[in-house]
Structures are given as C-alpha cells and as structure tokens.
Enzyme design. Sequence first.
Site, PDB file in Angstrom:
ATOM      1  N   LYS A  53     -38.216 -24.539  34.820  1.00 47.32           N
ATOM      2  CA  LYS A  53     -39.694 -24.719  34.129  1.00 47.32           C
ATOM      3  C   LYS A  53     -40.007 -23.424  33.349  1.00 47.32           C
ATOM      4  CE  LYS A  53     -40.727 -28.430  37.200  1.00 47.32           C
ATOM      5  NZ  LYS A  53     -41.279 -29.000  38.606  1.00 47.32           N
ATOM      6  N   GLN A  97     -45.110 -26.855  42.984  1.00 50.58           N
ATOM      7  CA  GLN A  97     -43.968 -27.312  43.093  1.00 50.58           C
ATOM      8  C   GLN A  97     -43.930 -28.074  44.581  1.00 50.58           C
ATOM      9  OE1 GLN A  97     -41.381 -27.518  40.959  1.00 50.58           O
ATOM     10  NE2 GLN A  97     -40.505 -28.836  42.173  1.00 50.58           N
ATOM     11  N   ASP A 120     -49.396 -32.042  35.806  1.00 48.99           N
ATOM     12  CA  ASP A 120     -48.554 -33.011  36.455  1.00 48.99           C
ATOM     13  C   ASP A 120     -48.923 -34.307  36.458  1.00 48.99           C
ATOM     14  OD1 ASP A 120     -45.801 -32.220  37.163  1.00 48.99           O
ATOM     15  OD2 ASP A 120     -46.615 -31.137  39.136  1.00 48.99           O
TER      16      ASP A 120
END
Length: 283
Positions: A53, A97, A120
Amino acid sequence: MAEIIDGKLLALKVKDKLKSKVVEFKNKYGRDIVLSVVLVGDNPASQVYVRNKLKATEYVGMKSLSFVLPENASENQVAETVKSLAVDKGVDGILVQLPLPKGIDERKILKLIPPEKDVDGFLAENVGKLMLGEETTVACTPFGVLTMLKENNIELSGKNAVVIGRSNIVGKPMAMLLLKENCTVTICHSKTVNLKEMCSNADILIAAIGKPLFVTADMVKPGAVVIDVGINRTEKGIVGDVDFENVKEKVSFISPVPGGVGPMTIAMLLENTYLCALRRENC
Ligand code: NDP
C-alpha cells in the site's frame, strides 16, 4: 474459453490515471494528499499488505505516514495514534491495518476514524450512505470488483448477480453496489440451501468465501462472468475461491488469483484517498 480479467494491468491503469489527478490536486490546492497507515504487531501478511500500500501511494505521488506499533501495544496506545491522525488537518485518510492483535477491540479503534477520513469505507456512516445511494467512500475490494466489471464493459443492468459471502467488508457492500447497477442480487452464505442451483443461475458470480477452489465448473452458468475475491494460502501457494482452470473453460470472463481483485483493492484504496482529499477540500 473465458477472457481473463487482468487485475494487475487494470490496477496500473487506475493508478496511472490517479497520478495526473494527484498533480492537478496539488496545483489547485497547493498541498499533498496524505494517507496514514497504522500497523500494529508483526503479522507477516499485514506487513506485506502495508508495504504494498505504501509503495502504491508513492507511485501515484501521494504522501504516506506510517505508524508501526509493537504486538504488545495497548488499546489505549493504538487509540491515541488514531485520535491524533483524526485531528491532524494535513491527513486525508486513515487506514488501520486489520486484524489488530488479540485484546484490542477493532470496532472501538475504527470508530475513532472520522467518516471523511475512512478510506476503507468500513464505518457505519459510510456504509449507511451506500445503502441510501448517497455519494460515499465504498469499501476498496467491492469498489475494485465493480471497476473490473465496468472497465470490461460487462452489462450489469437486469442481470442475475450472485454474491457468495456476506461479510461487512466484501459481500454486503458488493451486493449493494450491484443492486445500484440494477442487477437482481442474491447473497449466499454458509447456511444457503441449494447453493449450486443459485450459482448456476448467475450471470455475474462473485466469490468471497475464503475456501480454496470452492466454486467448481458444475456450479457456474455457461457464459457467466466470474470474479474471484478469495485469497487462500495453501501448500501450492495462493489460490482463489474458484477452480480457475476448469471454470475458465465454461465462462465468458474470469478473474485470476493472484493478479485479479488483489491489485485492484490497493488501487481503489488510493482512489478513495484521492476522493476523501477532494471532499475535504470541497466541504
Ligand atoms: P469472511 O470470512 O468474513 O466471510 C466469508 C463468507 O463466506 C461468510 O459470509 C460465510 O458465510 C461465507 N461462507 C463460508 N463458507 C461457505 C460455504 N460453504 N458456502 C457458502 N458461503 C460460505 O471473509 P471476507 O469476506 O473477509 O473474505 C472472503 C475472502 O476474500 C477471503 O479469502 C479473503 O482473504 C478474501 N479477501 C480478499 C481481498 C482482496 O483484496 N482480494 C480483500 C478482502 C478479503 P457465513 O456468513 O454464514 O459465515
């Protein structure tokens, strides 16, 4: 024999388009777009995801801030990190995460992210907006799948779509997105009776189960479009939820694993970060 949807190539296309949008953004607003990433603990898969990422963020010209906390970090420490990013005016997106180490309440931590920085698309406010058909941040994986379908000019309106899996991060938002595109959507899960029959009626079949090679050729309709979200680590390496080799002989389009939805998920994270930055400037 199916056309193979190359997620790697498509992700590169999305990222290359983003590169110029990021330059335009910088010129217009005189600042960088900033994605912050919080990694707690030493889960090897999470470390790889975060590394990829961050690499992708750099590729498109965005800035990243990375916060790595030890496996034994307290919930309070993680919360304080997220809270400081929440109020930092220079930060456009916050990604925590998952999974977090045992003992840390993920929901509690995620709730500390302001909805406008939720790259997200996991927060209730953003999920609710998706339900209401309002503009919002959509979870990266289903957003990536939809982009794969659209970029391949796959007709969606009026089609029977079956989503196997009802998780909050993949199955449910995927179903909502397909409904928005005027598909007739069925969501299947572990308690579904006659799964094979359901799947064999699908013009569009999305597999998000987490079981290696679960979808076999006898379950799919000839000419269907099959997107494999699954990532399963096996002795033979990473495989999807679909028996790719046999299913590909029967369908019109299919996405492989690896090289399908995975790279698209990362590309859509960057697209979401860009959209969050743009909304923050325009609110
Ligand atoms: P979850 O484990 O949260 O959900 C799995 C879903 O599959 C559940 O709804 C479950 O049903 C359903 N299921 C399990 N067994 C069966 C069965 N025998 N028949 C029908 N349905 C079944 O997983 P996620 O949604 O988080 O992820 C799904 C897969 O996608 C995983 O392999 C994951 O690694 C991968 N993934 C890939 C991403 C990418 O970027 N490519 C991103 C996110 C996930 P029930 O609800 O009844 O338990």
